[in-house]
Write a protein that holds these residues in place. Structure first.
Motif, mmCIF file in Angstrom:
data_model
loop_
_atom_site.group_PDB
_atom_site.id
_atom_site.type_symbol
_atom_site.label_atom_id
_atom_site.label_comp_id
_atom_site.label_asym_id
_atom_site.label_seq_id
_atom_site.Cartn_x
_atom_site.Cartn_y
_atom_site.Cartn_z
ATOM 1 N N SER A 101 65.818 29.293 0.068
ATOM 2 C CA SER A 101 66.148 28.332 1.445
ATOM 3 C C SER A 101 65.287 28.504 2.425
ATOM 4 O O SER A 101 64.824 29.633 2.700
ATOM 5 C CB SER A 101 67.556 28.290 1.703
ATOM 6 N N GLY A 102 65.225 27.611 3.245
ATOM 7 C CA GLY A 102 64.690 27.525 4.648
ATOM 8 C C GLY A 102 64.997 28.905 5.473
ATOM 9 O O GLY A 102 64.439 29.477 6.089
ATOM 10 N N SER A 103 66.505 28.655 5.479
ATOM 11 C CA SER A 103 67.007 30.082 6.464
ATOM 12 C C SER A 103 66.451 31.403 5.961
ATOM 13 O O SER A 103 66.205 32.420 6.734
ATOM 14 C CB SER A 103 68.351 30.056 6.337
ATOM 15 N N ILE A 106 63.101 32.170 6.831
ATOM 16 C CA ILE A 106 62.994 32.335 8.283
ATOM 17 C C ILE A 106 63.187 33.888 8.375
ATOM 18 O O ILE A 106 62.481 34.426 9.289
ATOM 19 C CB ILE A 106 63.700 31.514 9.081
ATOM 20 N N PHE A 129 65.870 24.461 15.434
ATOM 21 C CA PHE A 129 66.965 24.991 14.512
ATOM 22 C C PHE A 129 66.080 25.396 13.363
ATOM 23 O O PHE A 129 64.944 24.876 12.825
ATOM 24 C CB PHE A 129 67.548 23.369 13.944
ATOM 25 N N HIS A 130 66.545 26.564 13.025
ATOM 26 C CA HIS A 130 65.776 27.299 11.993
ATOM 27 C C HIS A 130 66.647 27.813 10.774
ATOM 28 O O HIS A 130 65.922 28.546 9.868
ATOM 29 C CB HIS A 130 65.157 28.650 12.749
ATOM 30 N N GLU A 203 58.992 25.298 15.664
ATOM 31 C CA GLU A 203 58.812 24.042 14.841
ATOM 32 C C GLU A 203 57.664 23.001 15.533
ATOM 33 O O GLU A 203 57.972 22.866 16.868
ATOM 34 C CB GLU A 203 60.146 23.082 14.715
ATOM 35 N N ASP A 236 57.498 26.976 11.759
ATOM 36 C CA ASP A 236 58.608 26.660 10.960
ATOM 37 C C ASP A 236 58.225 25.228 10.383
ATOM 38 O O ASP A 236 58.396 24.125 11.277
ATOM 39 C CB ASP A 236 59.814 26.718 11.703
ATOM 40 N N VAL A 238 59.514 23.877 7.739
ATOM 41 C CA VAL A 238 60.574 23.359 6.837
ATOM 42 C C VAL A 238 60.873 21.953 6.700
ATOM 43 O O VAL A 238 61.049 21.501 5.709
ATOM 44 C CB VAL A 238 61.913 24.136 7.244
ATOM 45 N N GLN A 239 60.880 21.189 7.805
ATOM 46 C CA GLN A 239 61.156 19.869 7.796
ATOM 47 C C GLN A 239 59.777 18.990 8.098
ATOM 48 O O GLN A 239 59.873 17.795 7.376
ATOM 49 C CB GLN A 239 61.982 19.378 8.941
ATOM 50 N N LYS A 265 62.630 22.716 2.092
ATOM 51 C CA LYS A 265 62.726 21.229 1.791
ATOM 52 C C LYS A 265 62.026 20.556 0.710
ATOM 53 O O LYS A 265 62.473 20.614 -0.535
ATOM 54 C CB LYS A 265 62.959 20.580 3.115
HETATM 55 C C1 LIG Z 1 63.236 23.329 10.852
HETATM 56 C C2 LIG Z 1 64.182 23.915 10.034
HETATM 57 N N1 LIG Z 1 64.062 25.275 9.529
HETATM 58 C C3 LIG Z 1 64.940 25.780 8.874
HETATM 59 C C4 LIG Z 1 65.899 25.255 8.209
HETATM 60 C C5 LIG Z 1 66.854 25.901 7.253
HETATM 61 O O1 LIG Z 1 66.888 25.532 6.040
HETATM 62 P P1 LIG Z 1 67.815 25.915 4.791
HETATM 63 O O2 LIG Z 1 69.132 24.592 5.099
HETATM 64 O O3 LIG Z 1 67.063 25.380 3.623
HETATM 65 O O4 LIG Z 1 68.380 26.973 4.892
HETATM 66 C C6 LIG Z 1 65.972 23.852 8.444
HETATM 67 C C7 LIG Z 1 67.109 22.986 7.846
HETATM 68 O O5 LIG Z 1 67.522 21.829 7.929
HETATM 69 C C8 LIG Z 1 65.153 23.106 9.375
HETATM 70 O O6 LIG Z 1 65.166 21.900 9.597
#
Ligand SMILES: Cc1ncc(COP(=O)(O)O)c(C=O)c1O
Length: 424
Positions: A101-103, A106, A129-130, A203, A236, A238-239, A265
């Motif tokens: 997952s993104g979290s 990170i 948001f991370h 981000e 980051d 992720v998005q 994502k």
């Molecule tokens: C920029 C960014 N980083 C990290 C995350 C966290 O990802 P995850 O929900 O897969 O843990 C998100 C989730 O929306 C995000 O938008």
């Protein structure tokens, strides 16, 4: 009646609809109604639903090997995805760690930075948001609800202002850039010396925080500041990643190369997968066994990831995202010309935010209209989402292979839906 009495009420849900299935760029509810899906589970199913190439790759891999393999060796789809992903990055980013997952990615990137530099400090930006794990929560400030009650969070984290030109600097990108660089320099001289900072995490375009792009000049100055002080720059993505912004990676717009890039994502079009990408040198210095994951880089998710990369490559998806994004922005611009509740339209490619204001002159955010508007859009067959600290922004995340006709259809629904909402 509660549609899911045994399902946690903790997760925030934009809609109270129940979904049955997805096909292409449409999502279908359990009553059989079709919705043009410009939300994609928040930028996840970026190639739409049941994409033939992705679905075929998943089916083939399910029959061959499902189980996680990390602890006992290698498997072809995992190693090949690492190679093909690395090929999409500039030098020296050539080493990939897969997680789920993104979290989680990170958290891994923060651990990498601390271990490799031997420094404790992490700098992140207000409104960022991370993610939701404790590490990711510690660097997340897009909404106080994500932090409340979880303190003490990770020590050593410092938060500085994000260069938000529209919201904080009257639209002046240069002022936004210099304001945030000055805040970083002030941090280093007042609170935490640069020599104690392992990483700066950003981000390139804030997502949950309101679809706010960092000025490209800021990203270049940030890169230089990190170089000056031996600080790792973590992007980051992720998005923003996977063609979303009209480039494969959003950092490319600025012509910079981060030290570490975090992906998730859209990486596997819906299956859980994330990645930390850096130079081989950094991951070697991180050290064998310094981090790990049972499920990270599941072969089925990696097979889907390979199909995503192939689709982006052979179908000209990056160019499509840039061209369709320009059409979207211009369509929304025409609506804004007639409706002064829209204060700003921003974001490259297909990551477009529409900020609503109570008054264009004061730019006071309107935190009540977007959530009513996204519901009206859904009623009219279009899924878009909101974001921003006050939910003042409607965010557009169309599929990256969206067509011009679908963009036109969505803009029309949006305009009609906005028109149907009476002014306060
Ligand atoms: C920029 C960014 N980083 C990290 C995350 C966290 O990802 P995850 O929900 O897969 O843990 C998100 C989730 O929306 C995000 O938008």
């Amino acid at each position: 009646m509660d549609p899911a009495p045994n399902l946690t009420p903790v997760l925030g849900r934009y809609f109270q609809r129940a979904w049955s299935h997805g096909k292409g760029h449409r999502l279908f509810d359990t009553d059989g109604r079709a919705y043009l899906d410009f939300a994609n589970g928040i930028a996840v199913t970026a190639l739409g639903h049941a994409h033939p190439r992705v679905t075929a790759a998943i089916h083939a891999q399910v029959d061959r090997l499902i189980g996680p393999i990390n602890a006992i060796g290698y498997a072809e789809p995992i190693s090949r995805l690492a190679t093909e992903l690395a090929a999409t990055f500039p030098d020296p980013l050539d080493s990939v760690m897969f997680l789920n997952s993104g979290s989680e990615a990170i958290d891994g990137a923060l651990k990498l930075a601390r271990r490799v530099t031997g420094r404790p400090g992490i700098v992140a930006f207000r409104g960022g948001f991370h993610g939701r794990t404790l590490g990711a929560t510690s660097v997340t400030t897009s909404n106080i609800n994500y932090r409340t009650g979880y303190e003490p969070l990770l020590p050593g984290v410092q938060i500085v202002p994000f260069p938000a030109a529209y919201d904080d600097h009257g639209g002046d990108e240069e002022a936004a850039t210099q304001g945030s660089i000055a805040a970083l320099r002030a941090l280093f001289t007042s609170t935490m010396p640069a020599s104690a900072v392992a990483a700066i995490l950003i981000e390139p375009i804030q997502g949950e925080g309101g679809f706010v792009p960092a000025p490209l000049a800021f990203l270049r100055e940030l890169r230089a500041l990190c170089d000056e002080h031996g600080i790792l720059l973590i992007a980051d993505e992720v998005q923003t990643g996977f063609a979303r912004t009209g480039r494969m990676w959003a950092f490319e717009h600025a012509g910079i190369v981060p030290d570490v890039v975090v992906l998730a994502k859209a990486i596997a079009n819906g299956l859980p997968l994330s990645a930390i990408v850096s130079s081989r040198d950094l991951q070697e210095r991180w050290g064998r066994g310094a981090h790990g994951s049972t499920y990270g880089g599941n072969p089925v998710a990696c097979a889907a990831g390979l199909a995503v990369l192939e689709t982006i490559r052979v179908e000209g998806v990056i160019e499509n995202a840039a061209a369709r994004g320009a059409e979207l922005t211009s369509g929304l611009g025409a609506i804004a010309a007639e409706d002064d509740r829209i204060g700003d339209i921003r974001g490259p490619g297909l990551m477009v935010g529409v900020e609503f204001v109570r008054d264009r002159a004061t730019r006071e955010p309107d935190g009540s209209l977007p959530d009513r508007l996204i519901e009206a859009c859904a009623e009219n067959g279009l899924l878009v989402l909101s974001c921003g600290r006050f939910h003042e922004v409607v965010r557009w995340l169309p599929p990256i292979d969206v067509t011009a006709a679908e963009i036109a259809e969505a803009v029309e629904i949006f305009g009609d839906s906005l028109g149907s909402i009476a002014r306060d």
